[in-house]
Design an enzyme around this catalytic site. Structure first.
Site, PDB file in Angstrom:
ATOM      1  N   PRO A 238     -50.887 118.854 106.998  1.00  0.00           N
ATOM      2  CA  PRO A 238     -51.483 117.652 107.592  1.00  0.00           C
ATOM      3  C   PRO A 238     -50.603 117.018 108.670  1.00  0.00           C
ATOM      4  O   PRO A 238     -49.380 116.908 108.515  1.00  0.00           O
ATOM      5  CB  PRO A 238     -51.654 116.711 106.394  1.00  0.00           C
ATOM      6  CG  PRO A 238     -51.797 117.632 105.228  1.00  0.00           C
ATOM      7  CD  PRO A 238     -50.887 118.787 105.526  1.00  0.00           C
ATOM      8  N   CYS A 239     -51.260 116.585 109.748  1.00  0.00           N
ATOM      9  CA  CYS A 239     -50.526 116.037 110.895  1.00  0.00           C
ATOM     10  C   CYS A 239     -50.620 114.522 110.989  1.00  0.00           C
ATOM     11  O   CYS A 239     -50.010 113.925 111.880  1.00  0.00           O
ATOM     12  CB  CYS A 239     -51.050 116.656 112.188  1.00  0.00           C
ATOM     13  SG  CYS A 239     -52.741 116.139 112.610  1.00  0.00           S
TER      14      CYS A 239
END
Length: 382
Positions: A69-70
């Site tokens: 996840p960014c």
């Protein structure tokens, strides 16, 4: 090689690796719309829902692939850093490789991670791999080298086997061709939700597809066509601009609202980039060692770097491993887009005219002309 795909999303990384000859043996994804896509597109592949509860990887796993996840690392996100609740889930990658020493690990994330908190995220990742005896290298790759979307992402490869990650990531380097565009002959992408501090301007392409909002508000870019019309592209063309077949995410509509498809596409790994990487994992090339320079301690992370017996190295290399010829954007689009509404156009124009941004000559005139066209349609609809 056999692939375990974590944080798999809609399978962009895994699909690209499959096109290069590799094979997924396990997938893990928690978001239900994405899981619906994976079940449709990767039939028969075991799918786990929660990485924090995944106890082990399949015994025959040879590649662990994770576009983690960014949200905490993105410039447009929360910028909480690698310790954030979402991006911090990457710690599960190391928990799992501590249990099973997977020969190859591939990570992907936003390039802003190299700047946020002086690159703390990359420092943590590199140190974690070094502590476990992995060789590592990373490179910022721009999807624009493969198709008509400007999208910079970091790809990190870490290995325990005889593959040198430098010979995977740095064997290919292409020059960007000169490109001359004009508003009369080419399409130009931009973000109509901006206009005060930025625009996301992309000649003959689109700016980075975004993941939209957590409540399902889609975030497509706008495209100014050579005929002066301004549209939002169809979701099927957005899928194609990430390298998927049109309709790839349609299965998500069986479990949630259709607007979430924009988030799924915006979160995805660009398929042809993953395919290039997969081909180099299968057949490494040869890195030009003349590109390498010692990387001093406490130095900002560069666009490409590697670990070696000589210590950490900066690598002077561009963001285009190769350059694929492609149709012009307006010829690439296969599906009718949605005209940018008068309300959206008016809001963008108001922000743009009050800003100090510089625009391509004639651009705002075309926006005004589009607004003049859309206003009567809006009144008639009301």
């Amino acid at each position: 090689m056999k692939v375990a795909g974590l944080f798999a999303g809609i399978g962009g990384l895994e699909l690209g690796l499959a096109r290069a000859g590799h094979h997924s043996v396990h997938l893990c994804e928690i978001w239900e719309p994405a899981r619906a896509v994976l079940q449709k597109q990767f039939p028969g592949v075991p799918l786990s829902p929660d990485i924090s509860k995944l106890e082990d990887l399949p015994e025959d796993t040879e590649i662990l692939a994770a576009g983690f996840p960014c949200q905490d690392l993105s410039q447009a996100g929360r910028t909480h850093g690698i310790e954030g609740s979402r991006s911090g889930l990457v710690s599960n990658v190391f928990r799992l490789i501590d249990k099973r020493r997977v020969p190859v690990v591939v990570l992907e994330n936003v390039s802003f991670m190299l700047q946020l908190n002086r690159g703390q995220a990359m420092t943590r990742l590199v140190e974690a791999f070094e502590e476990r005896g992995y060789r590592w290298a990373y490179r910022v790759v721009n999807s624009l080298a493969f198709l008509q979307q400007r999208r910079e992402r970091v790809f990190l490869v870490a290995t325990l086997n005889d593959i040198d990650p430098r010979d995977v990531l740095f064997a290919d380097n292409a020059e960007w061709p000169e490109q001359t565009t004009s508003l009369e002959t080419h399409a130009h992408g931009f973000y109509w939700t901006e206009g005060t501090r930025g625009l996301g301007w992309a000649p003959n392409g689109i700016p980075t597809l975004k993941n939209g909002s957590t409540v399902g508000i889609s975030s497509p870019p706008a495209i100014l066509l050579p005929n002066g019309n301004i549209i939002k592209p169809d979701i099927r063309d957005a899928e194609r601009l990430q390298g998927f077949e049109p309709g790839w995410t349609a299965a998500a509509e069986s479990v949630d609202r259709s607007s979430f498809r924009w988030s799924l596409v915006g979160n995805a790994v660009t398929v042809p980039v993953a395919e290039w990487l997969g081909k180099r994992l299968a057949e490494p090339g040869k890195c030009d060692r003349e590109r390498e320079r010692p990387l001093a301690d406490n130095t900002r992370w560069p666009k490409a770097a590697a670990g070696s017996d000589l210590g950490r190295l900066a690598v002077e290399i561009g963001s285009a491993p190769l350059y694929r010829e492609r149709a012009d954007l307006h010829e690439f689009l296969n599906f009718p887009g949605t005209p940018l509404s008068s309300r959206a156009t008016r809001g963008f124009l108001k922000r743009a005219e009050s800003s100090s941004l510089r625009f391509a000559p004639g651009f705002l005139d075309r926006v005004r002309a589009h607004l003049d066209t859309m206003e009567p349609l809006s009144i008639a609809a009301q």
